[in-house]
Scaffold this motif. Structure first.
Motif, PDB file in Angstrom:
ATOM      1  N   GLU A 472       0.865  -1.097   0.270  1.00  0.00           N
ATOM      2  CA  GLU A 472      -0.181   0.097  -0.028  1.00  0.00           C
ATOM      3  C   GLU A 472       1.107   1.203  -0.089  1.00  0.00           C
ATOM      4  N   PHE A 473       2.213   1.060   0.110  1.00  0.00           N
ATOM      5  CA  PHE A 473       3.147   2.364   0.289  1.00  0.00           C
ATOM      6  C   PHE A 473       3.793   2.405  -0.750  1.00  0.00           C
ATOM      7  N   SER A 474       4.362   3.565  -1.213  1.00  0.00           N
ATOM      8  CA  SER A 474       5.435   3.795  -2.223  1.00  0.00           C
ATOM      9  C   SER A 474       5.929   5.258  -1.995  1.00  0.00           C
ATOM     10  N   PRO A 475       6.962   5.794  -2.935  1.00  0.00           N
ATOM     11  CA  PRO A 475       7.445   7.034  -2.578  1.00  0.00           C
ATOM     12  C   PRO A 475       6.682   8.006  -2.447  1.00  0.00           C
ATOM     13  N   CYS A 476       5.503   7.971  -3.061  1.00  0.00           N
ATOM     14  CA  CYS A 476       4.336   8.961  -3.162  1.00  0.00           C
ATOM     15  C   CYS A 476       3.705   8.696  -1.650  1.00  0.00           C
ATOM     16  N   HIS A 477       3.751   7.790  -1.113  1.00  0.00           N
ATOM     17  CA  HIS A 477       3.018   7.584   0.211  1.00  0.00           C
ATOM     18  C   HIS A 477       2.973   8.921   1.039  1.00  0.00           C
ATOM     19  N   VAL A 478       4.352   9.548   1.265  1.00  0.00           N
ATOM     20  CA  VAL A 478       4.260  10.513   2.153  1.00  0.00           C
ATOM     21  C   VAL A 478       3.917  12.174   1.628  1.00  0.00           C
ATOM     22  N   GLY A 479       3.600  12.001   0.372  1.00  0.00           N
ATOM     23  CA  GLY A 479       3.166  13.277  -0.170  1.00  0.00           C
ATOM     24  C   GLY A 479       4.131  13.860  -0.544  1.00  0.00           C
ATOM     25  N   PRO A 480       5.159  13.820  -1.217  1.00  0.00           N
ATOM     26  CA  PRO A 480       6.365  14.698  -1.261  1.00  0.00           C
ATOM     27  C   PRO A 480       6.261  15.850  -2.138  1.00  0.00           C
ATOM     28  N   CYS A 481       5.125  15.736  -3.083  1.00  0.00           N
ATOM     29  CA  CYS A 481       4.985  16.778  -4.230  1.00  0.00           C
ATOM     30  C   CYS A 481       4.155  17.827  -3.521  1.00  0.00           C
ATOM     31  N   GLN A 482       4.585  19.094  -3.474  1.00  0.00           N
ATOM     32  CA  GLN A 482       4.091  20.332  -2.705  1.00  0.00           C
ATOM     33  C   GLN A 482       3.026  21.006  -3.797  1.00  0.00           C
ATOM     34  N   ASN A 483       2.146  21.903  -3.235  1.00  0.00           N
ATOM     35  CA  ASN A 483       1.386  22.844  -4.025  1.00  0.00           C
ATOM     36  C   ASN A 483       0.626  22.210  -4.942  1.00  0.00           C
ATOM     37  N   ASP A 484      -0.017  21.019  -4.678  1.00  0.00           N
ATOM     38  CA  ASP A 484      -1.190  20.373  -5.480  1.00  0.00           C
ATOM     39  C   ASP A 484      -0.348  19.507  -6.626  1.00  0.00           C
ATOM     40  N   GLY A 485       0.891  19.475  -6.610  1.00  0.00           N
ATOM     41  CA  GLY A 485       1.467  18.695  -7.615  1.00  0.00           C
ATOM     42  C   GLY A 485       1.243  16.962  -7.747  1.00  0.00           C
ATOM     43  N   THR A 486       0.843  16.527  -8.530  1.00  0.00           N
ATOM     44  CA  THR A 486       0.549  15.144  -8.700  1.00  0.00           C
ATOM     45  C   THR A 486       1.766  14.102  -8.736  1.00  0.00           C
ATOM     46  N   CYS A 487       1.905  13.109  -7.820  1.00  0.00           N
ATOM     47  CA  CYS A 487       2.931  12.551  -7.518  1.00  0.00           C
ATOM     48  C   CYS A 487       3.085  10.961  -8.261  1.00  0.00           C
ATOM     49  N   SER A 488       3.548  10.376  -9.228  1.00  0.00           N
ATOM     50  CA  SER A 488       3.638   9.093  -9.668  1.00  0.00           C
ATOM     51  C   SER A 488       5.038   8.486  -9.393  1.00  0.00           C
ATOM     52  N   VAL A 489       4.851   7.007  -9.205  1.00  0.00           N
ATOM     53  CA  VAL A 489       5.876   6.038  -8.910  1.00  0.00           C
ATOM     54  C   VAL A 489       6.676   6.208 -10.401  1.00  0.00           C
ATOM     55  N   SER A 490       7.881   6.070 -10.426  1.00  0.00           N
ATOM     56  CA  SER A 490       8.834   5.855 -11.163  1.00  0.00           C
ATOM     57  C   SER A 490      10.028   4.977 -10.893  1.00  0.00           C
ATOM     58  N   GLY A 491       9.801   3.653 -11.118  1.00  0.00           N
ATOM     59  CA  GLY A 491      10.932   2.771 -10.542  1.00  0.00           C
ATOM     60  C   GLY A 491      10.932   2.563  -9.264  1.00  0.00           C
ATOM     61  N   SER A 492      11.922   2.883  -8.388  1.00  0.00           N
ATOM     62  CA  SER A 492      12.073   2.658  -7.105  1.00  0.00           C
ATOM     63  C   SER A 492      12.077   4.162  -6.578  1.00  0.00           C
ATOM     64  N   THR A 493      11.807   5.202  -7.136  1.00  0.00           N
ATOM     65  CA  THR A 493      11.439   6.603  -6.593  1.00  0.00           C
ATOM     66  C   THR A 493      10.108   7.302  -7.225  1.00  0.00           C
ATOM     67  N   TYR A 494      10.184   8.500  -7.386  1.00  0.00           N
ATOM     68  CA  TYR A 494       8.813   9.124  -7.801  1.00  0.00           C
ATOM     69  C   TYR A 494       9.226  10.400  -8.494  1.00  0.00           C
ATOM     70  N   SER A 495       8.166  10.892  -9.171  1.00  0.00           N
ATOM     71  CA  SER A 495       8.125  12.344  -9.866  1.00  0.00           C
ATOM     72  C   SER A 495       7.314  12.936  -9.733  1.00  0.00           C
ATOM     73  N   CYS A 496       7.292  14.154  -9.716  1.00  0.00           N
ATOM     74  CA  CYS A 496       5.990  15.126  -9.441  1.00  0.00           C
ATOM     75  C   CYS A 496       5.477  15.951 -10.769  1.00  0.00           C
ATOM     76  N   ALA A 497       4.515  15.825 -11.012  1.00  0.00           N
ATOM     77  CA  ALA A 497       3.753  16.569 -12.189  1.00  0.00           C
ATOM     78  C   ALA A 497       3.151  17.932 -11.433  1.00  0.00           C
ATOM     79  N   CYS A 498       3.955  19.062 -11.923  1.00  0.00           N
ATOM     80  CA  CYS A 498       3.521  20.378 -10.833  1.00  0.00           C
ATOM     81  C   CYS A 498       2.307  21.105 -11.691  1.00  0.00           C
ATOM     82  N   THR A 499       1.519  21.703 -10.745  1.00  0.00           N
ATOM     83  CA  THR A 499       0.648  22.615 -11.480  1.00  0.00           C
ATOM     84  C   THR A 499       1.102  23.716 -11.814  1.00  0.00           C
TER      85      THR A 499
END
Length: 546
Positions: A472-499
């Motif tokens: 149930e957990f991923s790098p996105c679990h802790v909500g790293p993307c600020q300012n309503d950015g959308t978090c998606s898992v990328s391999g063993s890390t994450y990437s943020c799609a910013c508003t």
């Protein structure tokens, strides 16, 4: 004087009344009115008048006055006097006319007719009346109500033979080529033509027309004549050639091959045919169906057993249904299949493929006298075979099937019959009517994790980047993307799609910072860290500073 006496007596009869004198006497009145009975006869006292005729006295004789229909001196004659009614019919008359009342079985105005009148008895039978019908006494050899039957009646003489009665039996005169009591036999009757050859005859001589592939004066020869089938194979003619039905375990045009033909026994093992398969006698140190196994590195554990080293030797953890040092034993090891049945393992038990004529779980049954019906089924004979009335929960020709037969229990569950249905004892971790459910049934593993049963619970193999009991957990679990950015898992890390208006790894930076656009200009983000300033009237430049 006689007449005067009669008159005198008649005159006294009234004086004698009541007259108590006996017959053939007369009453007279004497002196003092005394009544005296004296002997007295008239001509009519001894009359011969018949048939209720009236006697008339005269001076010296009498005469008979006849009733209608009667005649003769004494009225002794009637219309019935001549005996007109035949066959013991009863004659009655009325006046001059008579009537015949016939005995049962007779009829006609004078009872002249009977059931025998029309001559019902055939073949010289003698007719006699019997009550209201008739019976026929038949001559020797004939029978039936009207003697209409004889030994020839049923047409015993076959093939156009001529039947004639002979005493109480019959005799057949046969046409040419036929013989026997009923002309039922021909030169072909003994079946001289072998191998389904067709027999025809002309007079006393027969000829055999052979089926394709057969020859000889009685079709006794065929391609099988020379015995081409090896190893006890059964030869049968097929057109102008032959085919071999091989004994169990052999094959090939002439049954020349067997399971040993391809040399299945490895490592110098000795092959021998065993039913439809083979067995290998291995050389020292080798074992297995084909002598293909040796200690653990060569896979000694048979039947998918798991081998583990134990000191200088090995031990095998056997799969369900197998046991023994090398898992070489199964329910088939003790030879449960009787009567040359072939045993095969089925889960933790076995099934038997029976030889022709045998059936049952262990091929222990044959037709009804050996008790073919399993599971307490009731056997009843039906023609040349049998039928079984099965007990509750069982079915099939021999009641060999039950609700467990189709293997309803999934995931290695153990099936047992319960009345007309079944129940499953599930292995650890599984449940449900058919053990179809497990902890994985509800799909606990999130994010495409793979669920596997582990004892009474489950474990999840998570896809890359996910973790946790249920993935149930991923790098996105802790909500790293600020300012309503959308978090998606990328391999063993994450990437943020910013508003729009934000940028940075976590969308932490703002494109339009305070005082970016001067002199009252309005900042408009254009993507990423880029922006444009809308300047008030009179100002221009990238920051409205000019």
């Amino acid at each position: 004087m006689y007449y005067n006496l009669i008159m005198y007596i008649r005159q006294d009869e009234d004086a004698c009344w009541p007259n108590n004198c006996p017959p053939k006497t007369r009453c007279i009145v004497g002196y003092g009115n005394l009544k005296i009975c004296i002997p007295f006869e008239t001509p009519c006292d001894n009359n011969l008048c018949k048939n209720d005729a009236m006697c008339i006295n005269s001076v010296k004789d009498y005469s008979c006055r006849c009733l209608p229909g009667c005649y003769g001196q004494y009225c002794e004659l009637t219309p019935c006097s001549s005996g007109p009614c035949m066959n013991d019919g009863t004659c009655t008359f009325s006046g001059p006319v008579y009537t015949c009342t016939c005995k049962p079985g007779y009829y006609g105005n004078i009872c002249q007719f009977s059931p025998c009148h029309v001559g019902p008895c055939q073949n010289n039978g003698t007719c006699s009346v019997s009550g209201s019908t008739y019976s026929c006494a038949c001559p020797l050899g004939y029978y039936g109500t009207d003697c209409e039957f004889s030994p020839c009646h049923v047409g015993p003489c076959q093939n156009d033979g001529t039947c004639s009665v002979s005493g109480s039996t019959y005799f057949c005169a046969c046409t040419l080529g036929y013989y026997g009591t009923d002309c039922e036999l021909t030169p072909c009757s003994s079946g001289p033509c072998m191998n389904d050859g067709t027999c025809t005859f002309s007079g006393p001589v027969y000829t055999c027309t052979c089926k394709p592939g057969y020859y000889g004066n009685i079709c006794q020869f065929s391609p099988c004549h020379v015995g081409p089938c090896e190893n006890d194979g059964t030869c049968s003619v097929s057109g102008s050639t032959y085919s071999c039905a091989c004994t169990l375990g052999y094959y090939g045009t002439d049954c020349e091959f067997s399971p040993c033909h391809v040399g299945p026994c490895q490592n110098d093992g000795t092959c021998s045919v065993s039913g439809s398969t083979y067995s290998c006698a291995c050389t020292l140190g080798y074992y297995g169906t084909d002598c293909e196994f040796s200690p653990c590195h060569v896979g000694p554990c048979q039947n998918d057993g798991t081998c583990s080293v134990s000191g200088s030797t090995y031990s095998c953890a056997c799969t369900p249904g197998y046991y023994g040092t090398d898992c070489e034993f199964s329910p088939c090891h003790v030879g449960p299949c009787e009567n040359d049945g072939t045993c095969s393992v089925s889960g933790s038990t076995y099934s038997c493929a029976c030889t022709l004529g045998y059936y049952g779980t262990d091929c222990e049954f044959s037709p009804c006298h050996v008790g073919p019906c399993q599971n307490d089924g009731t056997c009843s004979v039906s023609g040349s075979t049998y039928s079984c009335a099965c007990t509750l929960g069982y079915y099939g020709t021999d009641c060999e099937f039950s609700p467990c037969h189709v293997g309803p229990c999934q995931n290695d569950g153990t099936c047992s019959v319960s009345g007309s249905t079944y129940s499953c004892a599930c292995t650890l971790g599984y449940y449900g009517t058919d053990c179809e459910f497990s902890p994985c049934h509800v799909g606990p593993c999130e994010n495409d994790g793979t669920c596997s049963v582990s004892g009474s619970t489950y474990s999840c193999a998570c896809t890359l980047g996910y973790y946790g009991t249920d993935c149930e957990f991923s790098p996105c679990h802790v909500g790293p993307c600020q300012n309503d950015g959308t978090c998606s898992v990328s391999g063993s890390t994450y990437s943020c799609a910013c508003t729009l208006g934000y940028y940075g790894t976590d969308c932490e930076s703002k494109a339009c910072k305070q005082n970016t656009c001067q002199n009252g200009g309005t900042c408009n983000p254009t993507g990423g860290s880029n922006y444009e300033c809308s300047c008030p009237l009179g100002w221009y430049g990238s920051t409205c500073s000019e």
